[in-house]
Design a protein around this motif. Structure first.
Motif, PDB file in Angstrom:
ATOM      1  N   ARG A  24     -14.086 -33.022 -14.695  1.00 41.19           N
ATOM      2  CA  ARG A  24     -15.583 -33.296 -14.738  1.00 41.19           C
ATOM      3  C   ARG A  24     -16.000 -34.048 -15.832  1.00 41.19           C
ATOM      4  O   ARG A  24     -17.029 -34.996 -15.338  1.00 41.19           O
ATOM      5  N   ALA A  25     -15.444 -34.350 -16.460  1.00 37.92           N
ATOM      6  CA  ALA A  25     -16.380 -35.110 -17.117  1.00 37.92           C
ATOM      7  C   ALA A  25     -15.887 -36.489 -17.016  1.00 37.92           C
ATOM      8  O   ALA A  25     -16.816 -37.912 -16.298  1.00 37.92           O
ATOM      9  N   LEU A  26     -14.409 -37.490 -15.976  1.00 36.57           N
ATOM     10  CA  LEU A  26     -14.141 -38.690 -15.285  1.00 36.57           C
ATOM     11  C   LEU A  26     -15.352 -38.588 -14.561  1.00 36.57           C
ATOM     12  O   LEU A  26     -15.654 -39.659 -13.889  1.00 36.57           O
ATOM     13  N   LEU A  27     -15.167 -37.553 -13.822  1.00 38.50           N
ATOM     14  CA  LEU A  27     -16.312 -37.899 -11.960  1.00 38.50           C
ATOM     15  C   LEU A  27     -17.635 -37.884 -12.489  1.00 38.50           C
ATOM     16  O   LEU A  27     -18.680 -38.921 -12.103  1.00 38.50           O
ATOM     17  N   TYR A  83     -17.911 -41.569 -13.425  1.00 38.85           N
ATOM     18  CA  TYR A  83     -17.028 -42.313 -12.388  1.00 38.85           C
ATOM     19  C   TYR A  83     -18.492 -42.651 -11.407  1.00 38.85           C
ATOM     20  O   TYR A  83     -18.995 -43.667 -10.903  1.00 38.85           O
ATOM     21  N   ASN A  84     -19.552 -41.019 -11.264  1.00 41.96           N
ATOM     22  CA  ASN A  84     -20.544 -41.525 -10.909  1.00 41.96           C
ATOM     23  C   ASN A  84     -21.819 -41.784 -11.094  1.00 41.96           C
ATOM     24  O   ASN A  84     -22.828 -43.022 -10.762  1.00 41.96           O
ATOM     25  N   GLU A  85     -21.630 -42.024 -12.429  1.00 39.97           N
ATOM     26  CA  GLU A  85     -22.571 -42.678 -13.604  1.00 39.97           C
ATOM     27  C   GLU A  85     -22.587 -44.367 -12.718  1.00 39.97           C
ATOM     28  O   GLU A  85     -23.289 -44.750 -13.209  1.00 39.97           O
ATOM     29  N   PHE A  86     -21.439 -44.888 -12.852  1.00 36.43           N
ATOM     30  CA  PHE A  86     -21.249 -45.947 -12.883  1.00 36.43           C
ATOM     31  C   PHE A  86     -20.465 -46.551 -11.876  1.00 36.43           C
ATOM     32  O   PHE A  86     -19.893 -47.617 -11.707  1.00 36.43           O
ATOM     33  N   GLU A  87     -20.848 -45.662 -10.358  1.00 34.58           N
ATOM     34  CA  GLU A  87     -20.253 -46.235  -9.298  1.00 34.58           C
ATOM     35  C   GLU A  87     -20.784 -47.664  -8.862  1.00 34.58           C
ATOM     36  O   GLU A  87     -22.081 -47.662  -9.053  1.00 34.58           O
ATOM     37  N   ASN A 102     -13.538 -44.291  -2.972  1.00 40.51           N
ATOM     38  CA  ASN A 102     -12.632 -43.721  -4.337  1.00 40.51           C
ATOM     39  C   ASN A 102     -12.595 -42.893  -5.238  1.00 40.51           C
ATOM     40  O   ASN A 102     -12.236 -42.795  -5.892  1.00 40.51           O
ATOM     41  N   ILE A 103     -14.688 -42.759  -5.924  1.00 38.65           N
ATOM     42  CA  ILE A 103     -14.122 -41.908  -6.668  1.00 38.65           C
ATOM     43  C   ILE A 103     -13.933 -40.273  -6.074  1.00 38.65           C
ATOM     44  O   ILE A 103     -13.447 -39.325  -6.424  1.00 38.65           O
ATOM     45  N   ALA A 104     -14.606 -40.310  -4.400  1.00 39.37           N
ATOM     46  CA  ALA A 104     -14.109 -39.337  -3.726  1.00 39.37           C
ATOM     47  C   ALA A 104     -12.639 -38.566  -3.491  1.00 39.37           C
ATOM     48  O   ALA A 104     -11.828 -37.713  -3.750  1.00 39.37           O
ATOM     49  N   PHE A 105     -12.468 -40.042  -3.232  1.00 41.15           N
ATOM     50  CA  PHE A 105     -10.468 -39.771  -3.183  1.00 41.15           C
ATOM     51  C   PHE A 105      -9.904 -39.329  -4.632  1.00 41.15           C
ATOM     52  O   PHE A 105      -9.092 -38.175  -4.627  1.00 41.15           O
ATOM     53  N   LEU A 106     -10.492 -40.181  -5.837  1.00 44.24           N
ATOM     54  CA  LEU A 106     -10.058 -39.648  -6.798  1.00 44.24           C
ATOM     55  C   LEU A 106     -10.535 -37.940  -7.086  1.00 44.24           C
ATOM     56  O   LEU A 106      -9.763 -37.528  -7.998  1.00 44.24           O
ATOM     57  N   ALA A 107     -10.979 -38.063  -7.060  1.00 39.43           N
ATOM     58  CA  ALA A 107     -11.775 -36.316  -6.927  1.00 39.43           C
ATOM     59  C   ALA A 107     -11.429 -35.218  -6.483  1.00 39.43           C
ATOM     60  O   ALA A 107     -10.161 -34.653  -7.919  1.00 39.43           O
TER      61      ALA A 107
END
Length: 141
Positions: A12-15, A18-22, A72-77
């Protein structure tokens, strides 16, 4: 006194970051990345770049730098949700985030509390986002 970030929920921290700096940042992963499929993501590199360097020199670990785009964020999630990837016994040993060639966040040595920190111009923003969402707290020595 030295301050470190103690991450409570790794994924959750990473995601959240990631979303903050998308669209504005890249993340690196180092460790056993076999089977994750990171190399298939658009814009992924397997070499170091200005702000993201390998943290382990020997033995040489798998290394990937991923653009933090919406897709890429969706994939990483999904990919990072595997139970054996993040945390004290995880296959990903080091993960970092850079923006504009400057390291902004690092979680090294499997998120060890003395090896997890925010730095540079985005330090305050990162700390605020993580602590506001209950995903991290300060550890002071």
């Amino acid at each position: 006194m030295t301050e470190y970030l103690c991450i409570r929920e790794y994924l959750r921290a990473l995601l959240t970051l990631y979303n903050e700096f998308e669209g504005k940042a890249r993340a690196s992963f180092e460790g056993d990345l076999q089977g994750l499929g990171l190399e298939e993501l658009p814009g992924t590199a397997t070499e170091e770049c200005a702000g993201l360097k390998r943290q382990t020199t020997w033995p040489r670990q798998d290394f990937a730098v991923v653009q933090l785009t919406r897709g890429n964020i969706a994939f990483l999630a999904t990919a990072l949700a595997q139970p054996d990837l993040l945390g004290p016994e995880g296959r990903i040993i080091h993960t970092q985030i850079e923006m504009d060639g400057e390291l902004a966040f690092a979680a090294c040595d499997n998120f060890h509390e003395e090896c997890t920190y925010a730095s540079g111009a985005l330090r305050q923003q990162i700390v605020e986002v993580l602590t506001r969402n209950g995903l991290a707290s300060w550890l002071r020595h």
